[in-house]
Design an enzyme around this catalytic site. Structure first.
Site, short mmCIF file in Angstrom:
data_model
loop_
_atom_site.label_atom_id
_atom_site.label_comp_id
_atom_site.label_asym_id
_atom_site.label_seq_id
_atom_site.Cartn_x
_atom_site.Cartn_y
_atom_site.Cartn_z
N ASP A 47 -2.05 9.25 -0.05
CA ASP A 47 -2.20 7.80 0.13
C ASP A 47 -3.49 7.33 -0.54
O ASP A 47 -4.53 7.33 0.08
CB ASP A 47 -2.20 7.47 1.63
CG ASP A 47 -2.24 5.99 1.91
OD1 ASP A 47 -1.97 5.20 1.00
OD2 ASP A 47 -2.56 5.62 3.07
N HIS A 71 -1.35 1.19 -5.08
CA HIS A 71 -2.77 0.93 -4.72
C HIS A 71 -3.61 2.15 -5.05
O HIS A 71 -3.22 3.29 -4.81
CB HIS A 71 -2.94 0.42 -3.29
CG HIS A 71 -2.75 1.41 -2.17
ND1 HIS A 71 -3.75 2.22 -1.71
CD2 HIS A 71 -1.68 1.68 -1.40
CE1 HIS A 71 -3.32 2.95 -0.69
NE2 HIS A 71 -2.05 2.65 -0.49
N HIS A 107 -4.06 9.09 6.54
CA HIS A 107 -5.37 8.47 6.84
C HIS A 107 -6.35 9.46 7.48
O HIS A 107 -7.22 9.05 8.26
CB HIS A 107 -5.20 7.21 7.71
CG HIS A 107 -4.67 6.04 6.94
ND1 HIS A 107 -4.53 4.77 7.47
CD2 HIS A 107 -4.25 5.93 5.65
CE1 HIS A 107 -4.05 3.94 6.55
NE2 HIS A 107 -3.87 4.64 5.44
N GLU A 167 -5.93 -2.50 -0.77
CA GLU A 167 -4.64 -2.50 -0.04
C GLU A 167 -4.86 -2.15 1.41
O GLU A 167 -4.24 -2.71 2.31
CB GLU A 167 -3.68 -1.49 -0.70
CG GLU A 167 -2.26 -1.53 -0.13
CD GLU A 167 -2.02 -0.58 1.05
OE1 GLU A 167 -0.90 -0.58 1.56
OE2 GLU A 167 -2.95 0.15 1.46
N GLU A 168 -5.77 -1.20 1.63
CA GLU A 168 -5.96 -0.67 2.99
C GLU A 168 -6.58 -1.70 3.94
O GLU A 168 -6.52 -1.54 5.14
CB GLU A 168 -6.82 0.61 2.94
CG GLU A 168 -6.16 1.76 2.18
CD GLU A 168 -4.97 2.38 2.92
OE1 GLU A 168 -4.56 1.85 3.97
OE2 GLU A 168 -4.44 3.39 2.42
N ASP A 193 3.84 3.91 -3.04
CA ASP A 193 2.79 4.16 -2.05
C ASP A 193 3.20 5.38 -1.23
O ASP A 193 4.16 5.32 -0.47
CB ASP A 193 2.64 2.91 -1.16
CG ASP A 193 1.42 2.98 -0.25
OD1 ASP A 193 0.75 4.03 -0.21
OD2 ASP A 193 1.14 1.97 0.42
N1 DTR Z 1 0.47 0.64 3.14
C1 DTR Z 1 0.53 1.98 3.66
C2 DTR Z 1 1.16 1.91 4.97
C3 DTR Z 1 2.44 2.58 5.14
C4 DTR Z 1 2.82 2.96 6.35
N2 DTR Z 1 4.01 3.52 6.28
C5 DTR Z 1 4.44 3.56 5.04
C6 DTR Z 1 5.60 4.06 4.50
C7 DTR Z 1 5.80 3.99 3.17
C8 DTR Z 1 4.85 3.39 2.36
C9 DTR Z 1 3.69 2.88 2.90
C10 DTR Z 1 3.47 2.97 4.25
C11 DTR Z 1 -0.87 2.52 3.60
O1 DTR Z 1 -1.41 2.44 2.55
O2 DTR Z 1 -1.46 3.00 4.57
ZN ZN Z 2 -3.13 3.87 3.80
ZN ZN Z 3 -0.86 3.42 1.03
#
Ligand code: DTR
Ligand code: ZN
Ligand code: ZN
Length: 330
Positions: free
Chosen positions: A138, A126, A288, A172-173, A201
């Site tokens: 992230d 993403h 985040h 994605e978020e 990710d």
């Molecule tokens: N989708 C992720 C959320 C996430 C939380 N823990 C993990 C561990 C490994 C990969 C992704 C994630 C996000 O974008 O916040």
């Molecule tokens: Zn995230």
């Molecule tokens: Zn993520």
């Protein structure tokens, strides 16, 4: 920029063992020579190039209100950056408008135009972040390791046994919306062509774990083989289960896997013993948060992810791809 050549020597030894000996040409007739090509080693992805992409994503956030959330100027600029680099390398790049997304914005899809069109392996990450910061671990990290792998594939132009398709997802978020929209947009036949989807990710966490989605599956085998070759003792990605863009593919019956270095969950003492880092602390202390900057990424971890992706691409989709992982520290 390879660190060790031990496994490269192994590859050569295997190739030599499999090579039919050259027949001595004692007679006057045409000599018969059988030459077995050496296995084609996966390229070493330069982590400096991956870091340069991260620097660009951070600058993009800085110039656009501090973040790259789907639907924002920072997201649009992120798409433009990835698209521009891919187009310059010879990719035909498609933007797909996600009409079901919370924030209307585009997925970016790029396919390397070689190999059978009905045998596709996909690699996705993403590209959007949350609004609290620049979103570098992230998920500029996953976006950047894929971008650099796509550029190296284009540079090398190997003979392909499968099609490789890269995707950068939006929204994605807000709930895996870009990838879900994409999977739904495929016809049943098109879905059937996708033999595997690999997700990336958060692949640079500073207090990293080495996690693989569906680690015991045959789909995961090349990702696992590479990390096994580094002695990393990877584990199942439990924290990320159902929380990233592999989920819509999995729901559609497409085999999935992927790498992750971990988010807000805490490293156990057993994990700290084998991977180093701080037990009892989050894999990513800036998950985040506004501190998710280029300082929030480990170059070592990023490199191990980037090189493992190259290994998987070569193993899965390149003719004569190496059967023994080459190792590198850069
Ligand atoms: N989708 C992720 C959320 C996430 C939380 N823990 C993990 C561990 C490994 C990969 C992704 C994630 C996000 O974008 O916040
Ligand atoms: Zn995230
Ligand atoms: Zn993520």
């Amino acid at each position: 920029m390879r660190g060790r050549t031990l496994t490269a020597a192994l590859v050569l030894a295997v190739a030599t063992a499999l090579t039919v000996p050259i027949t001595p040409s004692a007679s006057a007739s045409a000599p018969s020579r059988t030459v077995t090509p050496a296995p084609l080693a996966a390229p070493d992805i330069a982590v400096a190039n991956v870091q340069a992409h991260l620097t660009q994503f951070q600058a993009i956030a800085q110039q656009n209100g501090g973040h790259r959330r789907a639907g924002s100027a920072g997201y649009t600029a992120s798409v433009a950056y990835v698209k521009g680099r891919l187009q310059a390398a010879g990719y035909t790049v498609t933007e797909q408008v996600c009409t079901s997304c919370v924030y209307r914005s585009n997925n970016l899809i790029a396919e390397w135009p070689a190999g059978p069109t009905d045998q596709v392996v996909m690699f996705g990450a993403h590209l959007d972040g949350v609004s609290s910061g620049p979103g570098i671990n992230d998920n500029a990290s996953g976006s950047a390791v894929l971008l650099e792998n796509a550029l190296v594939l284009a540079q090398q132009r190997p003979t392909m046994t499968k099609r490789v398709r890269f995707a950068w997802w939006t929204d994605e978020e807000q709930g895996l919306n870009g990838s879900e929209f994409y999977v739904r947009s495929l016809s049943a036949a098109q879905r059937g062509y996708v033999k595997g989807y690999y997700n990336f990710d958060m692949v640079g966490s500073t207090n990293a774990g080495y996690f693989i989605n569906r680690i015991t599956s045959t789909t995961a085998a090349p990702l696992k083989a590479y990390w096994d070759s580094l002695g990393l003792q990877p584990e199942e990605n439990r924290e990320g289960q159902g929380r990233s863009d592999d989920y819509p593919f999995q729901q559609a019956g497409i085999p999935t896997s992927g790498y992750a270095a971990g988010a807000s969950a805490r490293k156990t003492s057993t994990q700290a013993a084998k991977w180093g880092g701080t037990s009892g602390a989050s894999y990513d202390p800036c998950y985040h948060r506004s501190c998710d900057t280029t300082s929030n990424v480990s170059a070592t971890v990023l490199n191990r992810n980037a090189d493992g992706i190259a290994y998987a691409i070569w193993q899965l989709a390149v003719s004569g791809g190496t059967s023994v992982p080459a190792s590198s520290t850069t």
